[in-house]
Enzyme design. Structure first.
Site, PDB file in Angstrom:
ATOM      1  N   LYS A   3       0.929  -0.942   0.145  1.00 32.42           N
ATOM      2  CA  LYS A   3       0.060  -0.044  -0.102  1.00 32.42           C
ATOM      3  C   LYS A   3       0.823   1.240   0.024  1.00 32.42           C
ATOM      4  O   LYS A   3       0.765   2.067  -0.807  1.00 32.42           O
ATOM      5  CB  LYS A   3      -1.025  -0.151   1.014  1.00 32.42           C
ATOM      6  CG  LYS A   3      -1.519   1.508   1.499  1.00 32.42           C
ATOM      7  CD  LYS A   3      -2.436   1.482   2.795  1.00 32.42           C
ATOM      8  CE  LYS A   3      -1.719   1.262   4.083  1.00 32.42           C
ATOM      9  NZ  LYS A   3      -1.688   2.777   4.224  1.00 32.42           N
ATOM     10  N   ASN A   4       1.850   1.159   0.917  1.00 30.96           N
ATOM     11  CA  ASN A   4       2.822   2.376   1.237  1.00 30.96           C
ATOM     12  C   ASN A   4       3.540   2.866  -0.121  1.00 30.96           C
ATOM     13  O   ASN A   4       4.443   3.927   0.163  1.00 30.96           O
ATOM     14  CB  ASN A   4       3.391   2.565   2.366  1.00 30.96           C
ATOM     15  CG  ASN A   4       2.441   2.929   3.566  1.00 30.96           C
ATOM     16  OD1 ASN A   4       1.062   3.026   3.300  1.00 30.96           O
ATOM     17  ND2 ASN A   4       2.969   2.591   4.906  1.00 30.96           N
ATOM     18  N   CYS A  39      -5.044  12.901  13.005  1.00 35.26           N
ATOM     19  CA  CYS A  39      -5.644  11.716  12.855  1.00 35.26           C
ATOM     20  C   CYS A  39      -5.588  10.767  13.939  1.00 35.26           C
ATOM     21  O   CYS A  39      -4.966  11.019  15.141  1.00 35.26           O
ATOM     22  CB  CYS A  39      -5.355  11.273  11.511  1.00 35.26           C
ATOM     23  SG  CYS A  39      -3.884  10.031  11.898  1.00 35.26           S
ATOM     24  N   ARG A  70       0.338  14.418  13.498  1.00 41.11           N
ATOM     25  CA  ARG A  70       0.790  14.545  12.307  1.00 41.11           C
ATOM     26  C   ARG A  70       0.845  15.658  11.351  1.00 41.11           C
ATOM     27  O   ARG A  70       0.311  15.916  10.553  1.00 41.11           O
ATOM     28  CB  ARG A  70       0.043  13.152  11.509  1.00 41.11           C
ATOM     29  CG  ARG A  70       0.009  11.784  12.084  1.00 41.11           C
ATOM     30  CD  ARG A  70      -0.548  10.819  11.488  1.00 41.11           C
ATOM     31  NE  ARG A  70       0.243  10.346  10.510  1.00 41.11           N
ATOM     32  CZ  ARG A  70      -0.389   9.394   9.497  1.00 41.11           C
ATOM     33  NH1 ARG A  70      -1.337   8.953   9.578  1.00 41.11           N
ATOM     34  NH2 ARG A  70       0.785   8.979   8.411  1.00 41.11           N
ATOM     35  N   ASP A 115       4.438   0.438  12.230  1.00 39.12           N
ATOM     36  CA  ASP A 115       3.382   0.020  11.281  1.00 39.12           C
ATOM     37  C   ASP A 115       3.194  -1.162  11.901  1.00 39.12           C
ATOM     38  O   ASP A 115       2.150  -2.059  11.556  1.00 39.12           O
ATOM     39  CB  ASP A 115       3.320   0.067  10.061  1.00 39.12           C
ATOM     40  CG  ASP A 115       3.183   1.130   9.472  1.00 39.12           C
ATOM     41  OD1 ASP A 115       2.702   2.329  10.328  1.00 39.12           O
ATOM     42  OD2 ASP A 115       3.378   1.978   8.438  1.00 39.12           O
ATOM     43  N   ILE A 136       7.610   6.855  16.975  1.00 33.30           N
ATOM     44  CA  ILE A 136       7.247   7.516  15.777  1.00 33.30           C
ATOM     45  C   ILE A 136       6.059   8.608  16.027  1.00 33.30           C
ATOM     46  O   ILE A 136       5.888   9.708  15.813  1.00 33.30           O
ATOM     47  CB  ILE A 136       7.112   6.654  14.538  1.00 33.30           C
ATOM     48  CG1 ILE A 136       8.142   5.787  14.613  1.00 33.30           C
ATOM     49  CG2 ILE A 136       6.660   7.407  13.216  1.00 33.30           C
ATOM     50  CD1 ILE A 136       9.602   6.339  13.883  1.00 33.30           C
ATOM     51  N   ARG A 184      -8.877  -0.719   4.246  1.00 34.81           N
ATOM     52  CA  ARG A 184      -7.859   0.397   3.721  1.00 34.81           C
ATOM     53  C   ARG A 184      -6.584  -0.311   3.429  1.00 34.81           C
ATOM     54  O   ARG A 184      -5.917   0.091   2.358  1.00 34.81           O
ATOM     55  CB  ARG A 184      -7.880   1.422   4.752  1.00 34.81           C
ATOM     56  CG  ARG A 184      -8.922   2.218   5.108  1.00 34.81           C
ATOM     57  CD  ARG A 184      -8.757   3.372   5.860  1.00 34.81           C
ATOM     58  NE  ARG A 184      -7.349   4.231   5.423  1.00 34.81           N
ATOM     59  CZ  ARG A 184      -6.432   4.959   6.092  1.00 34.81           C
ATOM     60  NH1 ARG A 184      -6.830   4.883   7.584  1.00 34.81           N
ATOM     61  NH2 ARG A 184      -5.452   5.454   5.545  1.00 34.81           N
TER      62      ARG A 184
HETATM   63  N1  EPU Z   1       6.430  14.705  10.907  1.00 32.79           N
HETATM   64  C1  EPU Z   1       6.514  15.834  11.176  1.00 32.79           C
HETATM   65  N2  EPU Z   1       6.299  16.837  10.245  1.00 32.79           N
HETATM   66  C2  EPU Z   1       6.112  16.412   8.963  1.00 32.79           C
HETATM   67  C3  EPU Z   1       6.015  15.108   8.472  1.00 32.79           C
HETATM   68  C4  EPU Z   1       6.322  14.213   9.732  1.00 32.79           C
HETATM   69  O1  EPU Z   1       6.768  16.366  12.273  1.00 32.79           O
HETATM   70  O2  EPU Z   1       6.027  17.380   8.267  1.00 32.79           O
HETATM   71  C5  EPU Z   1       6.558  13.480  11.966  1.00 32.79           C
HETATM   72  C6  EPU Z   1       5.478  12.802  12.257  1.00 32.79           C
HETATM   73  O3  EPU Z   1       4.556  13.381  13.118  1.00 32.79           O
HETATM   74  C7  EPU Z   1       6.077  11.493  12.872  1.00 32.79           C
HETATM   75  C8  EPU Z   1       7.164  11.273  12.248  1.00 32.79           C
HETATM   76  O4  EPU Z   1       7.585  12.713  11.594  1.00 32.79           O
HETATM   77  O5  EPU Z   1       6.087  11.728  14.097  1.00 32.79           O
HETATM   78  C9  EPU Z   1       7.335  10.370  11.005  1.00 32.79           C
HETATM   79  O6  EPU Z   1       6.141  10.520  10.166  1.00 32.79           O
HETATM   80  P1  EPU Z   1       6.406  10.373   8.447  1.00 32.79           P
HETATM   81  O7  EPU Z   1       6.340  11.598   7.715  1.00 32.79           O
HETATM   82  O8  EPU Z   1       7.575   9.354   8.115  1.00 32.79           O
HETATM   83  O9  EPU Z   1       4.985   9.549   8.203  1.00 32.79           O
HETATM   84  P2  EPU Z   1       4.067   9.445   7.025  1.00 32.79           P
HETATM   85  O10 EPU Z   1       4.843   9.776   5.746  1.00 32.79           O
HETATM   86  O11 EPU Z   1       2.925  10.367   7.189  1.00 32.79           O
HETATM   87  C10 EPU Z   1       4.195   7.047   6.428  1.00 32.79           C
HETATM   88  C11 EPU Z   1       3.203   5.868   6.335  1.00 32.79           C
HETATM   89  C12 EPU Z   1       2.580   5.425   7.474  1.00 32.79           C
HETATM   90  C13 EPU Z   1       3.901   4.970   8.520  1.00 32.79           C
HETATM   91  C14 EPU Z   1       4.920   6.240   8.776  1.00 32.79           C
HETATM   92  C15 EPU Z   1       6.101   5.939   9.582  1.00 32.79           C
HETATM   93  C16 EPU Z   1       2.377   6.103   4.159  1.00 32.79           C
HETATM   94  C17 EPU Z   1       1.173   6.064   3.242  1.00 32.79           C
HETATM   95  N3  EPU Z   1       2.334   6.161   5.349  1.00 32.79           N
HETATM   96  O12 EPU Z   1       3.590   8.076   7.031  1.00 32.79           O
HETATM   97  O13 EPU Z   1       1.911   4.486   7.494  1.00 32.79           O
HETATM   98  O14 EPU Z   1       3.277   4.761   9.623  1.00 32.79           O
HETATM   99  O15 EPU Z   1       5.461   6.603   7.142  1.00 32.79           O
HETATM  100  O16 EPU Z   1       6.773   4.631   8.640  1.00 32.79           O
HETATM  101  O17 EPU Z   1       3.462   5.598   3.654  1.00 32.79           O
HETATM  102  C18 EPU Z   1      -0.013   2.912   7.841  1.00 32.79           C
HETATM  103  O18 EPU Z   1       0.263   2.329   6.608  1.00 32.79           O
HETATM  104  O19 EPU Z   1      -0.799   2.329   8.723  1.00 32.79           O
HETATM  105  C19 EPU Z   1       0.596   4.272   8.139  1.00 32.79           C
HETATM  106  C20 EPU Z   1       0.246   5.069   9.045  1.00 32.79           C
END
Ligand code: EPU
Length: 429
Positions: free
Chosen positions: A22-23, A126, A131, A316, A338, A408
């Site tokens: 998915k990701n 969320c 996030r 995850d 995280i 999802r």
């Molecule tokens: N963060 C910030 N600022 C930002 C972006 C992120 O502070 O602008 C923080 C987040 O709040 C978190 C950390 O950085 O504490 C890491 O977040 P990240 O940006 O890596 O997460 P994401 O890109 O929103 C993806 C996956 C998530 C997975 C995370 C961590 C997808 C679509 N989503 O989310 O997947 O948990 O990376 O590996 O790729 C899931 O599939 O259930 C899911 C939540």
């Protein structure tokens, strides 16, 4: 609303085919916005999030054709999407769509890189935490986009195009790294991304972008270098296998005991999680067809695990591991670093008889000899599936409510588990 009914106590034996990730599928679909030509994606999982992103891309004017199954293929084969963003008709991603799926915020990068403008709703919080998207905004700003926040929307403007720059992430972010890589692909000059996320999905998307004519090196390491190009073309790419689905079924097999082949699972995508299973006393055997998980008779040993960015133990899989450790002989500790609020499953696991105490980001799980079925519900995808894992080993009947969370991110979950001997059925309506 559909529910899932599980009668616990059946061992899992057989083969579970692992779907495309998915990701990786979501950012790959978003990458189609970078080119006028058609991007063909194979091995795309049939998931509610994929269907939702099809609607979001449709809103920007993207045409998507889903090819039917080829002869000899079954539902175990992923779908093939032909995605054409020949003409982008709208550069706004509205709140109603972005709030339903956070990854849709990532359309920001390709839209501003190709069209010189984008207006994307801020996603809001969320179930697993606040996030923020500040680092995604920082990345496009570093590449020269002018950013304003207007009425809850991020408005990005770069009428003369983006320019290569150095982007240093103060924190590892998957979405931030995807954003930086996609935007830099069409920027003028070179971009150096420091402290990049190393998740396998980053390298998968970079591979696809390189097939489209991008010049990206170092994806999968901390430093990614992108030489911007004037335009990208179409390409064909197969989505890599889902490491989180693989780890989830590995934990399900560890929970019930039995012998399961996770077909197409790739050990190097989840080595940290497999190492934890081995420490817990589970046999993990990489084979040329996938990963075999065996637990016969022996109990589960408790473990001490902290989530962290790849290649460490993934957030995850945190909820699924917690479900597993409810049955360990002894006390386990799981620390979530995280997301600040990713413990929504704790209360529900407790309803099944688990003993878990929370102290900030650390959970202490005292293994119990038996769980007992109950009605449960969850507020996010990974939490829901942790309840399924617990239910597979619980005595009696568990009803998991709000199955749309599972849909999802898990393709035909009841079918995949059912074929291995679990008593799982979907109750419609
Ligand atoms: N963060 C910030 N600022 C930002 C972006 C992120 O502070 O602008 C923080 C987040 O709040 C978190 C950390 O950085 O504490 C890491 O977040 P990240 O940006 O890596 O997460 P994401 O890109 O929103 C993806 C996956 C998530 C997975 C995370 C961590 C997808 C679509 N989503 O989310 O997947 O948990 O990376 O590996 O790729 C899931 O599939 O259930 C899911 C939540």
């Amino acid at each position: 609303m559909d529910r899932i009914r599980i009668i616990g106590g059946h061992r899992l034996n057989g083969t579970i085919p692992i779907s495309g990730a998915k990701n990786a599928a979501l950012p790959l679909m978003i990458a189609s916005l970078l080119t006028e030509q058609t991007l063909i994606l194979d091995n795309v999982p049939r998931l509610a999030d994929v269907a939702q992103l099809e609607r979001i891309l449709g809103n920007h004017g993207v045409d998507i054709m889903v090819s039917g199954k080829r002869s000899g293929e079954t539902a175990d084969h992923g779908q093939t999407l032909h995605i054409s963003a020949a003409r982008i008709v709208d550069t706004t991603a509205p709140y109603e769509l972005v709030s339903k799926m956070r990854a849709s915020f990532w359309v920001l990068a390709p839209l501003v890189a190709r069209m010189g403008k984008a207006r994307i709703s801020m996603p809001g919080g969320c179930a697993i935490g606040t996030r923020p998207v500040d680092l995604l905004i920082m990345a496009v700003e570093r590449l020269g986009a002018k950013i304003d926040i207007e009425g809850g929307y991020v408005v990005a403007r770069a009428p003369k195009g983006l320019k290569g720059a150095e982007i240093v992430f103060p924190k590892v972010t998957v979405g931030g790294t995807h954003t930086a890589v996609m935007a830099a692909s069409l920027a003028k000059g070179t971009t150096v991304i420091e402290n990049a996320a190393r998740e396998p999905e980053i390298a998968d998307v970079a591979d696809c972008l390189n097939k489209m004519g991008a010049r990206i090196s170092g994806a999968g390491t901390r430093q990614i270098i992108v030489e911007g190009v004037a335009g990208l073309k179409g390409a064909r790419h197969a989505v890599l296998p889902d490491r989180i689905e693989t780890g989830t079924y590995a934990m399900a097999a560890a929970m019930t005991g039995g012998d399961v082949l996770l077909q197409n699972g790739r050990p190097e995508l989840l080595q940290a999680a497999l190492d934890v299973l081995v420490r817990a006393g589970v046999t993990v055997m990489p084979t040329n067809q996938g990963i075999r998980i065996v637990r016969n008779g022996a109990g589960l040993a408790p473990v001490d695990v902290t989530t962290a960015p790849f290649p460490e133990f993934p957030t995850d899989l945190q909820a699924q591991l917690m479900a597993l450790m409810t049955r360990a002989s002894g006390t386990s500790h799981i620390t979530e670093t995280i997301f600040e609020n990713r413990f929504m499953h704790v209360g529900e696991l407790t309803r099944l008889g688990a003993r878990i105490q929370l102290d900030g980001e650390r959970a202490t799980i005292e293994g119990v000899p038996q769980l007992k079925g109950a009605p449960v519900m969850a507020t996010d995808l990974r939490a829901s599936v942790s309840l399924v894992i617990a239910a597979l080993a619980a005595e009696g009947e568990t009803i998991v409510n709000r199955v749309y969370h599972l849909d999802r991110g898990f393709e035909r979950l009841e079918d995949k588990l059912g074929r291995c001997g679990a008593a799982v059925e979907r109750l419609s309506g």
